[in-house]
Design an enzyme around this catalytic site. Structure first.
Site, PDB file in Angstrom:
ATOM      1  N   TYR A 139       0.828  -1.208   0.000  1.00 11.96           N
ATOM      2  CA  TYR A 139       0.000   0.000   0.000  1.00 11.96           C
ATOM      3  C   TYR A 139       0.867   1.265   0.000  1.00 11.96           C
ATOM      4  CZ  TYR A 139      -3.986  -3.041   0.680  1.00 11.96           C
ATOM      5  OH  TYR A 139      -4.944  -4.002   0.497  1.00 11.96           O
TER       6      TYR A 139
HETATM    7  C1  LIG Z   1      -0.450  -7.981  -2.384  1.00  9.49           C
HETATM    8  C2  LIG Z   1      -1.136  -8.302  -3.721  1.00  9.49           C
HETATM    9  C3  LIG Z   1      -2.574  -7.780  -3.672  1.00  9.49           C
HETATM   10  C4  LIG Z   1      -0.380  -7.587  -4.855  1.00  9.49           C
HETATM   11  O1  LIG Z   1      -1.070  -7.810  -6.076  1.00  9.49           O
HETATM   12  P1  LIG Z   1      -0.263  -8.071  -7.426  1.00  9.49           P
HETATM   13  O2  LIG Z   1      -1.260  -8.006  -8.550  1.00  9.49           O
HETATM   14  O3  LIG Z   1       0.553  -9.306  -7.307  1.00  9.49           O
HETATM   15  O4  LIG Z   1       0.706  -6.857  -7.424  1.00  9.49           O
HETATM   16  P2  LIG Z   1       0.911  -5.870  -8.619  1.00  9.49           P
HETATM   17  O5  LIG Z   1       1.372  -6.655  -9.803  1.00  9.49           O
HETATM   18  O6  LIG Z   1      -0.328  -5.043  -8.823  1.00  9.49           O
HETATM   19  O7  LIG Z   1       2.059  -4.943  -8.091  1.00  9.49           O
HETATM   20  C5  LIG Z   1       2.019  -3.605  -8.470  1.00  9.49           C
HETATM   21  C6  LIG Z   1       3.199  -2.927  -7.906  1.00  9.49           C
HETATM   22  O8  LIG Z   1       3.228  -3.151  -6.500  1.00  9.49           O
HETATM   23  C7  LIG Z   1       4.503  -3.690  -6.141  1.00  9.49           C
HETATM   24  N1  LIG Z   1       4.309  -4.634  -5.045  1.00  9.49           N
HETATM   25  C8  LIG Z   1       3.618  -5.788  -5.068  1.00  9.49           C
HETATM   26  N2  LIG Z   1       3.666  -6.375  -3.854  1.00  9.49           N
HETATM   27  C9  LIG Z   1       4.420  -5.554  -3.081  1.00  9.49           C
HETATM   28  C10 LIG Z   1       4.864  -5.590  -1.725  1.00  9.49           C
HETATM   29  N3  LIG Z   1       4.522  -6.570  -0.901  1.00  9.49           N
HETATM   30  N4  LIG Z   1       5.618  -4.558  -1.276  1.00  9.49           N
HETATM   31  C11 LIG Z   1       5.959  -3.528  -2.079  1.00  9.49           C
HETATM   32  N5  LIG Z   1       5.579  -3.433  -3.368  1.00  9.49           N
HETATM   33  C12 LIG Z   1       4.822  -4.434  -3.844  1.00  9.49           C
HETATM   34  C13 LIG Z   1       5.009  -4.357  -7.391  1.00  9.49           C
HETATM   35  O9  LIG Z   1       6.413  -4.421  -7.368  1.00  9.49           O
HETATM   36  C14 LIG Z   1       4.505  -3.445  -8.488  1.00  9.49           C
HETATM   37  O10 LIG Z   1       5.358  -2.330  -8.602  1.00  9.49           O
HETATM   38  P3  LIG Z   1       5.453  -1.468  -9.962  1.00  9.49           P
HETATM   39  O11 LIG Z   1       4.055  -1.019 -10.309  1.00  9.49           O
HETATM   40  O12 LIG Z   1       6.347  -0.314  -9.600  1.00  9.49           O
HETATM   41  O13 LIG Z   1       6.030  -2.382 -10.979  1.00  9.49           O
HETATM   42  C15 LIG Z   1      -1.127  -9.826  -4.030  1.00  9.49           C
HETATM   43  O14 LIG Z   1       0.201 -10.277  -4.075  1.00  9.49           O
HETATM   44  C16 LIG Z   1      -1.941 -10.648  -3.052  1.00  9.49           C
HETATM   45  O15 LIG Z   1      -3.145 -10.804  -3.220  1.00  9.49           O
HETATM   46  N6  LIG Z   1      -1.274 -11.212  -2.029  1.00  9.49           N
HETATM   47  C17 LIG Z   1      -1.965 -12.047  -1.056  1.00  9.49           C
HETATM   48  C18 LIG Z   1      -3.015 -11.280  -0.267  1.00  9.49           C
HETATM   49  C19 LIG Z   1      -2.489 -10.010   0.374  1.00  9.49           C
HETATM   50  O16 LIG Z   1      -1.369  -9.958   0.860  1.00  9.49           O
HETATM   51  N7  LIG Z   1      -3.337  -8.956   0.358  1.00  9.49           N
HETATM   52  C20 LIG Z   1      -2.958  -7.648   0.879  1.00  9.49           C
HETATM   53  C21 LIG Z   1      -4.122  -6.952   1.471  1.00  9.49           C
HETATM   54  S1  LIG Z   1      -4.456  -7.354   3.172  1.00  9.49           S
END
Ligand SMILES: CC(C)(COP(=O)(O)OP(=O)(O)OC[C@H]1O[C@@H](n2cnc3c(N)ncnc32)[C@H](O)[C@@H]1OP(=O)(O)O)[C@@H](O)C(=O)NCCC(=O)NCCS
Length: 166
Positions: A139
């Site tokens: 976030y």
């Molecule tokens: C966290 C989550 C929602 C990220 O979704 P994703 O589609 O894989 O991530 P994205 O491809 O949209 O990432 C977009 C950007 O965020 C960054 N990013 C992704 N995870 C990150 C993390 N944990 N920390 C920092 N940056 C992160 C990526 O590097 C990317 O950067 P860029 O746009 O500069 O290239 C996904 O991995 C997930 O569902 N994880 C399990 C559930 C979870 O942890 N939910 C969180 C809410 S409680």
């Protein structure tokens, strides 16, 4: 050309195959989200793969408020002196493992911010409860700021979210 994904309100879609790798977030979508929708405790939005109709991701929104005094001083001093600040809370947000790393988490966040901005009630900010440090970093990467008193809770003023849309 048709768009590869669409975002729709949770209804009767088959979401049994959804797996983000975090069991509580899977269970919530499989078992609880429908009930929260019916009781109007949360609105759940699904990111659906247009080619297969599989659920690639989801998030939930609910109305909320935070205390003005809990916002960082630099933010609070620019706001009206009402004790509470109206917000929309992202309760849960997750992307299925098969679809992670394709910027779909960002797509869900943008949709949530736009939805919060277009509602007919006052909403100053979107807030989120990050479930762990990795989620909090995700976030922050998208412009959210941590509450000093609760570093796993983060907020993004709707106006700055809209100003920085990709
Ligand atoms: C966290 C989550 C929602 C990220 O979704 P994703 O589609 O894989 O991530 P994205 O491809 O949209 O990432 C977009 C950007 O965020 C960054 N990013 C992704 N995870 C990150 C993390 N944990 N920390 C920092 N940056 C992160 C990526 O590097 C990317 O950067 P860029 O746009 O500069 O290239 C996904 O991995 C997930 O569902 N994880 C399990 C559930 C979870 O942890 N939910 C969180 C809410 S409680």
């Amino acid at each position: 050309m048709t768009k590869p994904f669409r975002i729709e309100r949770l209804a009767k879609q088959d979401r049994s195959g959804f797996d983000c790798g975090i069991p509580p977030l899977n269970d919530y979508l499989h078992k609880q989200a429908g009930q929260d929708e019916r009781r109007r405790f949360a609105a759940c939005y699904l990111l659906v793969d247009a080619a297969t109709s599989e659920v690639a991701g989801y998030y939930t929104l609910a109305a909320g408020s935070v205390l003005l005094g809990d916002l960082p001083q630099a933010t609070a001093k620019k706001l009206p002196r009402y004790p509470s600040v109206p917000v929309v809370r992202i309760g849960r947000l997750a992307v299925d493992q098969r679809y992670q790393g394709k910027k779909l988490g960002g797509v869900l966040l943008v949709d949530a911010i736009q939805r919060a901005a277009s509602t007919d009630v006052g909403v100053y900010a979107v807030i989120v409860d990050a479930k762990d440090e990795a989620a909090a970093t995700f976030y922050e990467h998208h412009g959210f700021t941590r509450f000093e008193s609760a570093p796993r809770v983060l907020f993004l003023p709707v106006a700055s979210g809209l100003a920085n849309l990709p």
